[in-house]
Design a protein around this motif. Structure first.
Motif, PDB file in Angstrom:
ATOM      1  N   ARG A  90       0.846  -1.187   0.000  1.00  0.00           N
ATOM      2  CA  ARG A  90       0.000   0.000   0.000  1.00  0.00           C
ATOM      3  C   ARG A  90       0.882   1.238   0.000  1.00  0.00           C
ATOM      4  O   ARG A  90       1.762   1.392   0.853  1.00  0.00           O
ATOM      5  CB  ARG A  90      -0.924  -0.003   1.218  1.00  0.00           C
ATOM      6  CG  ARG A  90      -1.855   1.215   1.308  1.00  0.00           C
ATOM      7  CD  ARG A  90      -2.890   1.010   2.414  1.00  0.00           C
ATOM      8  NE  ARG A  90      -3.811  -0.075   2.063  1.00  0.00           N
ATOM      9  CZ  ARG A  90      -4.397  -0.879   2.963  1.00  0.00           C
ATOM     10  NH1 ARG A  90      -4.143  -0.732   4.250  1.00  0.00           N
ATOM     11  NH2 ARG A  90      -5.223  -1.821   2.560  1.00  0.00           N
ATOM     12  N   PRO A  93       0.097   4.846   3.102  1.00  0.00           N
ATOM     13  CA  PRO A  93      -0.771   4.030   3.977  1.00  0.00           C
ATOM     14  C   PRO A  93      -1.544   4.846   5.004  1.00  0.00           C
ATOM     15  O   PRO A  93      -2.618   4.411   5.436  1.00  0.00           O
ATOM     16  CB  PRO A  93       0.213   3.079   4.655  1.00  0.00           C
ATOM     17  CG  PRO A  93       1.551   3.736   4.532  1.00  0.00           C
ATOM     18  CD  PRO A  93       1.517   4.490   3.248  1.00  0.00           C
ATOM     19  N   SER A  95      -3.330   7.403   4.622  1.00  0.00           N
ATOM     20  CA  SER A  95      -4.621   7.843   4.096  1.00  0.00           C
ATOM     21  C   SER A  95      -5.705   6.782   4.270  1.00  0.00           C
ATOM     22  O   SER A  95      -6.897   7.102   4.296  1.00  0.00           O
ATOM     23  CB  SER A  95      -4.494   8.206   2.621  1.00  0.00           C
ATOM     24  OG  SER A  95      -4.145   7.071   1.836  1.00  0.00           O
ATOM     25  N   SER A  96      -5.307   5.516   4.423  1.00  0.00           N
ATOM     26  CA  SER A  96      -6.314   4.455   4.559  1.00  0.00           C
ATOM     27  C   SER A  96      -7.045   4.523   5.896  1.00  0.00           C
ATOM     28  O   SER A  96      -8.086   3.873   6.067  1.00  0.00           O
ATOM     29  CB  SER A  96      -5.656   3.070   4.403  1.00  0.00           C
ATOM     30  OG  SER A  96      -4.838   2.764   5.515  1.00  0.00           O
ATOM     31  N   SER A  98      -8.344   7.300   7.179  1.00  0.00           N
ATOM     32  CA  SER A  98      -9.259   8.448   7.194  1.00  0.00           C
ATOM     33  C   SER A  98     -10.666   8.011   7.595  1.00  0.00           C
ATOM     34  O   SER A  98     -11.224   7.063   7.039  1.00  0.00           O
ATOM     35  CB  SER A  98      -9.299   9.095   5.806  1.00  0.00           C
ATOM     36  OG  SER A  98     -10.198  10.169   5.780  1.00  0.00           O
ATOM     37  N   HIS A 100     -11.559   6.647  10.393  1.00  0.00           N
ATOM     38  CA  HIS A 100     -11.599   5.519  11.311  1.00  0.00           C
ATOM     39  C   HIS A 100     -12.032   5.948  12.712  1.00  0.00           C
ATOM     40  O   HIS A 100     -11.696   7.036  13.183  1.00  0.00           O
ATOM     41  CB  HIS A 100     -10.215   4.861  11.414  1.00  0.00           C
ATOM     42  CG  HIS A 100      -9.928   3.872  10.333  1.00  0.00           C
ATOM     43  ND1 HIS A 100      -9.154   2.753  10.526  1.00  0.00           N
ATOM     44  CD2 HIS A 100     -10.335   3.840   9.032  1.00  0.00           C
ATOM     45  CE1 HIS A 100      -9.073   2.078   9.392  1.00  0.00           C
ATOM     46  NE2 HIS A 100      -9.775   2.719   8.470  1.00  0.00           N
ATOM     47  N   TRP A 106      -9.246  -3.184  11.090  1.00  0.00           N
ATOM     48  CA  TRP A 106      -8.028  -3.030  10.307  1.00  0.00           C
ATOM     49  C   TRP A 106      -7.837  -4.249   9.419  1.00  0.00           C
ATOM     50  O   TRP A 106      -8.271  -5.364   9.759  1.00  0.00           O
ATOM     51  CB  TRP A 106      -6.814  -2.928  11.215  1.00  0.00           C
ATOM     52  CG  TRP A 106      -6.591  -1.588  11.848  1.00  0.00           C
ATOM     53  CD1 TRP A 106      -7.271  -0.437  11.603  1.00  0.00           C
ATOM     54  CD2 TRP A 106      -5.608  -1.277  12.841  1.00  0.00           C
ATOM     55  NE1 TRP A 106      -6.772   0.580  12.384  1.00  0.00           N
ATOM     56  CE2 TRP A 106      -5.759   0.098  13.152  1.00  0.00           C
ATOM     57  CE3 TRP A 106      -4.637  -2.008  13.508  1.00  0.00           C
ATOM     58  CZ2 TRP A 106      -4.941   0.742  14.084  1.00  0.00           C
ATOM     59  CZ3 TRP A 106      -3.818  -1.387  14.431  1.00  0.00           C
ATOM     60  CH2 TRP A 106      -3.972  -0.023  14.713  1.00  0.00           C
ATOM     61  N   ASP A 107      -7.136  -4.053   8.304  1.00  0.00           N
ATOM     62  CA  ASP A 107      -6.662  -5.183   7.525  1.00  0.00           C
ATOM     63  C   ASP A 107      -5.188  -5.418   7.869  1.00  0.00           C
ATOM     64  O   ASP A 107      -4.585  -4.631   8.623  1.00  0.00           O
ATOM     65  CB  ASP A 107      -6.894  -4.959   6.027  1.00  0.00           C
ATOM     66  CG  ASP A 107      -6.112  -3.787   5.442  1.00  0.00           C
ATOM     67  OD1 ASP A 107      -5.078  -3.386   6.030  1.00  0.00           O
ATOM     68  OD2 ASP A 107      -6.522  -3.264   4.391  1.00  0.00           O
ATOM     69  N   ASP A 110      -2.895  -2.408   7.479  1.00  0.00           N
ATOM     70  CA  ASP A 110      -3.074  -1.415   8.539  1.00  0.00           C
ATOM     71  C   ASP A 110      -2.276  -1.820   9.777  1.00  0.00           C
ATOM     72  O   ASP A 110      -1.589  -1.006  10.396  1.00  0.00           O
ATOM     73  CB  ASP A 110      -4.551  -1.285   8.916  1.00  0.00           C
ATOM     74  CG  ASP A 110      -5.417  -0.700   7.820  1.00  0.00           C
ATOM     75  OD1 ASP A 110      -4.905   0.124   7.032  1.00  0.00           O
ATOM     76  OD2 ASP A 110      -6.596  -1.063   7.754  1.00  0.00           O
ATOM     77  N   TYR A 113       1.438  -1.332   9.223  1.00  0.00           N
ATOM     78  CA  TYR A 113       1.806   0.090   9.292  1.00  0.00           C
ATOM     79  C   TYR A 113       1.912   0.542  10.740  1.00  0.00           C
ATOM     80  O   TYR A 113       2.907   1.176  11.136  1.00  0.00           O
ATOM     81  CB  TYR A 113       0.763   0.914   8.543  1.00  0.00           C
ATOM     82  CG  TYR A 113       0.965   2.408   8.637  1.00  0.00           C
ATOM     83  CD1 TYR A 113       1.893   3.061   7.840  1.00  0.00           C
ATOM     84  CD2 TYR A 113       0.210   3.171   9.523  1.00  0.00           C
ATOM     85  CE1 TYR A 113       2.077   4.445   7.930  1.00  0.00           C
ATOM     86  CE2 TYR A 113       0.374   4.540   9.618  1.00  0.00           C
ATOM     87  CZ  TYR A 113       1.310   5.167   8.822  1.00  0.00           C
ATOM     88  OH  TYR A 113       1.486   6.534   8.914  1.00  0.00           O
TER      89      TYR A 113
END
Length: 239
Positions: A90, A93, A95-96, A98, A100, A106-107, A110, A113
């Motif tokens: 990714r 990362p 920005s993923s 946003s 939350h 999470w995946d 995530d 990271y």
């Protein structure tokens, strides 16, 4: 340099020794209720964490499978095979996260990271606060039992990935880190108080081997009924 930061760096091993080193490896066991809430419960198996000291780059193995590891920098995160074959990746990362909240799942990327930036921050504290772009100032001390812990508030530069832009670090009478406060922006921004203890000397650097992070109330007190994140480190080696 700020007087308290200078004293803290010396108490943790000193700038001269830090400049001679490039990376640290440690055995990591982690857990806590935050990972459960994120749908990423952590098993108790030990893992190997590797962190570069003078740039934000980190990796943990195994991750997701015995032959996999993570590769983290602020601008991208990857899960890869030990031979370098990319399993998932990714870009940008942050920005993923946003929008939350604390309970947003999470995946695995995530989780990778978060692990990368958090352990890089922890394993380079307090030395990272003297890196270019950081701004630090002394704040009101924290009274913990019969000890008064002096505090530093740090503003992190935008190119460094971490919990939040502003973070507070509290040091005991010996100038060694006792507590680290921040907001977990990637988990809805909840306020955390992390206590650090059981320090060891590893290759000339002082490192806490145990960290326990709790939610904190509006007065800064930790809510001790639930451990959000637990981290145990062992077999720590700087090279």
């Amino acid at each position: 340099m700020n007087e308290l930061l200078s004293a803290a760096i010396e108490a943790h091993g000193g700038h001269r020794r830090w400049r001679d080193l490039t990376r640290v490896r440690a055995t990591l066991v982690s857990g806590g209720q935050m990972f459960v809430a994120k749908g990423q419960p952590q098993d108790p198996e030990p893992r190997e964490m590797t962190v570069l000291l003078h740039e934000e780059h980190a990796s943990v193995r195994p991750f997701g499978a015995p032959d996999q590891r993570t590769d983290f920098t602020p601008g991208r995160v990857r899960i890869e095979k030990l031979d370098g074959q990319v399993v998932a990746a990714r870009e940008d990362p942050r920005s993923s996260f946003s929008g939350h909240t604390f309970n947003t799942p999470w995946d695995p990327l995530d989780r990778a990271y978060f692990n990368g930036y958090a352990l890089w921050t922890y394993l380079t504290t307090p030395f990272l606060l003297s890196m270019p772009g950081f701004a630090v100032a002394e704040i009101e001390p924290w009274q913990e039992g019969d000890e008064l812990w002096r505090g530093l508030r740090a503003a992190f530069p935008s190119e460094i990935a971490s919990h939040s832009t502003h973070q507070d670090f509290y040091f005991g009478p010996d100038h060694v880190l006792r507590r680290h406060d921040y907001h977990v922006d990637v988990a809805g921004g909840f306020a955390a108080a992390q206590y650090v203890y059981d320090r060891v000397e590893a290759d000339g650097i002082i490192v806490p081997t145990k960290r326990r992070a709790y939610r904190r109330d509006v007065d800064g007190r930790p809510l001790l009924d639930e451990v959000m994140v637990s981290i145990d480190l062992g077999d720590i080696h700087f090279t």
